[in-house]
Motif scaffolding. Structure first.
Motif, PDB file in Angstrom:
ATOM      1  N   MET A   1      38.282  58.197   4.846  1.00  0.00           N
ATOM      2  CA  MET A   1      38.181  58.309   3.385  1.00  0.00           C
ATOM      3  C   MET A   1      39.104  57.314   2.697  1.00  0.00           C
ATOM      4  O   MET A   1      38.698  56.594   1.773  1.00  0.00           O
ATOM      5  N   MET A   2      40.352  57.259   3.125  1.00  0.00           N
ATOM      6  CA  MET A   2      41.316  56.392   2.445  1.00  0.00           C
ATOM      7  C   MET A   2      41.061  54.907   2.746  1.00  0.00           C
ATOM      8  O   MET A   2      41.273  54.048   1.893  1.00  0.00           O
ATOM      9  N   SER A   3      40.615  54.597   3.971  1.00  0.00           N
ATOM     10  CA  SER A   3      40.286  53.206   4.283  1.00  0.00           C
ATOM     11  C   SER A   3      39.138  52.725   3.408  1.00  0.00           C
ATOM     12  O   SER A   3      39.175  51.610   2.854  1.00  0.00           O
ATOM     13  N   ALA A   4      38.114  53.569   3.281  1.00  0.00           N
ATOM     14  CA  ALA A   4      36.970  53.196   2.456  1.00  0.00           C
ATOM     15  C   ALA A   4      37.340  53.158   0.976  1.00  0.00           C
ATOM     16  O   ALA A   4      36.844  52.310   0.220  1.00  0.00           O
ATOM     17  N   TYR A   5      38.231  54.068   0.555  1.00  0.00           N
ATOM     18  CA  TYR A   5      38.662  54.095  -0.853  1.00  0.00           C
ATOM     19  C   TYR A   5      39.356  52.779  -1.215  1.00  0.00           C
ATOM     20  O   TYR A   5      39.095  52.195  -2.273  1.00  0.00           O
ATOM     21  N   ALA A   6      40.227  52.315  -0.314  1.00  0.00           N
ATOM     22  CA  ALA A   6      40.949  51.063  -0.581  1.00  0.00           C
ATOM     23  C   ALA A   6      39.984  49.894  -0.683  1.00  0.00           C
ATOM     24  O   ALA A   6      40.185  48.971  -1.484  1.00  0.00           O
ATOM     25  N   GLU A   7      38.925  49.950   0.110  1.00  0.00           N
ATOM     26  CA  GLU A   7      37.935  48.872   0.062  1.00  0.00           C
ATOM     27  C   GLU A   7      37.042  48.992  -1.175  1.00  0.00           C
ATOM     28  O   GLU A   7      36.627  47.994  -1.763  1.00  0.00           O
ATOM     29  N   HIS A   8      36.779  50.231  -1.560  1.00  0.00           N
ATOM     30  CA  HIS A   8      35.889  50.464  -2.703  1.00  0.00           C
ATOM     31  C   HIS A   8      36.554  50.089  -4.030  1.00  0.00           C
ATOM     32  O   HIS A   8      35.888  49.662  -4.964  1.00  0.00           O
ATOM     33  N   TYR A   9      37.877  50.296  -4.095  1.00  0.00           N
ATOM     34  CA  TYR A   9      38.617  49.980  -5.329  1.00  0.00           C
ATOM     35  C   TYR A   9      39.707  48.953  -5.015  1.00  0.00           C
ATOM     36  O   TYR A   9      40.900  49.268  -5.061  1.00  0.00           O
ATOM     37  N   PRO A  10      39.310  47.717  -4.677  1.00  0.00           N
ATOM     38  CA  PRO A  10      40.324  46.697  -4.353  1.00  0.00           C
ATOM     39  C   PRO A  10      41.197  46.349  -5.558  1.00  0.00           C
ATOM     40  O   PRO A  10      42.316  45.861  -5.399  1.00  0.00           O
ATOM     41  N   ALA A  11      40.681  46.588  -6.749  1.00  0.00           N
ATOM     42  CA  ALA A  11      41.451  46.387  -7.986  1.00  0.00           C
ATOM     43  C   ALA A  11      41.027  47.464  -8.974  1.00  0.00           C
ATOM     44  O   ALA A  11      39.952  48.044  -8.849  1.00  0.00           O
TER      45      ALA A  11
END
Length: 338
Positions: free
Chosen positions: A88-98
């Motif tokens: 979840m957190m790995s994908a979250y970081a990728e989904h919201y890079p900024a």
């Protein structure tokens, strides 16, 4: 003058729903020994999001997850939550890079008086305290950032966000504390993937399946092989692919109605008067309509059914001071609104 009692909206919500449950938790300070795993997972993700939005360092987030589940090799529940949290957190970081917003504060606590909005009188018995996940600024306006983990996001879920009165009331208190105007709430919703790690077959299960295949085969043979447990890397990859699907992350912005704020303040004042009366007369009656509110027994159902039996308390509950969510490092309420 008596000492002011610290309260939270969680306490008042419980008092409104069932006065007896409120008494068990906030006066007798009883907490079930067995904690709802869904609440525990939500608390971990809140910690991760605080870390991510503060430092935007995914390695630190993943390290926090690893340290949270130290017994995952021996504990299936820890293993499942560890996998889910990492994906979840790995994908979250990728989904919201900024982000479009600027973070003003994270895990911001506050406290203030409970005031009668009709007269301006201040309660001499209670104060309200709370913590919000974050305060952000976007397009010159301030918003509260509220994290949610959900099993799924649909129209019904989004409609119910409107009933999240807690965060709206907290916005009013933060306005008084910080001297800002909060325009609304940005709900940051993360969906919990329902995938499960393949456990493989036992030898007995394999032999039973093989025998069934042979019985159906015209040759009397089968090339079936035993299904082996899914390894961690394969399952983690499958989870991360799931998080690439649309709808696993969602942002919903709700703007705050000033009329709604006044209504909530009035309700809080009325609840504080009702609590004073209940304490004075020791009349914390049960709301039996609330016993199975979420399709499962209330955390205090067993205690109520036993009439407060001391043996039930000793074997199934522990005493923890209320409002633990206000302590540093604790997620807000750990309890989801829904």
């Amino acid at each position: 003058m008596s000492e002011l009692m610290t309260t939270t909206y969680s306490m008042w919500r419980l008092f409104r729903n069932c006065r007896m449950a409120c008494k068990w938790r906030y006066i007798d300070e009883l907490v079930p020994l067995e904690r709802d795993p869904n609440l525990a997972f939500g608390s971990v993700i809140h910690d991760c999001l605080e870390c991510w939005h503060g430092e935007r360092d995914l390695a630190k987030v993943l390290d926090h997850i690893d340290r949270t589940y130290p017994n995952r090799a021996q504990d299936d529940h820890q293993q499942a939550d560890w996998h889910l949290a990492r994906a979840m957190m790995s994908a979250y970081a990728e989904h919201y890079p900024a982000e479009e917003f600027e973070v003003v504060a994270l895990e911001k606590t506050f406290e203030g008086p409970i005031v009668n909005p009709a007269t301006g009188a201040t309660s001499r018995s209670f104060i309200l305290a709370g913590k919000v996940d974050g305060i952000v600024r976007q397009d010159g306006q301030y918003f509260l950032l509220e994290h949610k983990t959900a099993s799924q996001i649909d129209a019904s879920y989004l409609e119910r966000l409107w009933t999240d009165f807690q965060i709206i009331l907290y916005a009013w208190y933060l306005e008084q504390t910080l001297g800002i105007t909060v325009s609304g709430i940005i709900y940051n919703v993360l969906v919990k993937a329902k995938l499960r790690q393949g456990k493989g077959e036992t030898e007995a299960e394999f032999e039973a399946r093989r025998a069934e295949l042979i019985a159906k085969s015209k040759t009397g043979k089968s090339s079936a092989k035993r299904k082996l447990p899914e390894d961690d890397d394969t399952f983690q990859q499958r989870l991360q692919e799931k998080y690439l699907e649309p709808g696993m992350f969602h942002r919903e912005v709700l703007y705050i109605s000033r009329d709604q704020l006044e209504e909530l303040r009035a309700e809080l004042w009325e609840l504080s008067k009702a609590m004073l009366d209940a304490r004075r007369r020791d009349t914390f009656y049960r709301n039996t309509s609330y016993c199975f509110q979420y399709g499962r027994p209330c955390a205090y159902f067993q205690l109520c059914r036993s009439g407060g039996n001391p043996n039930v308390i000793e074997n199934h509950f522990q005493r923890i001071a209320p409002h633990e969510e206000l302590r540093d490092g604790a997620g807000e309420d750990a309890a989801p609104v829904f």
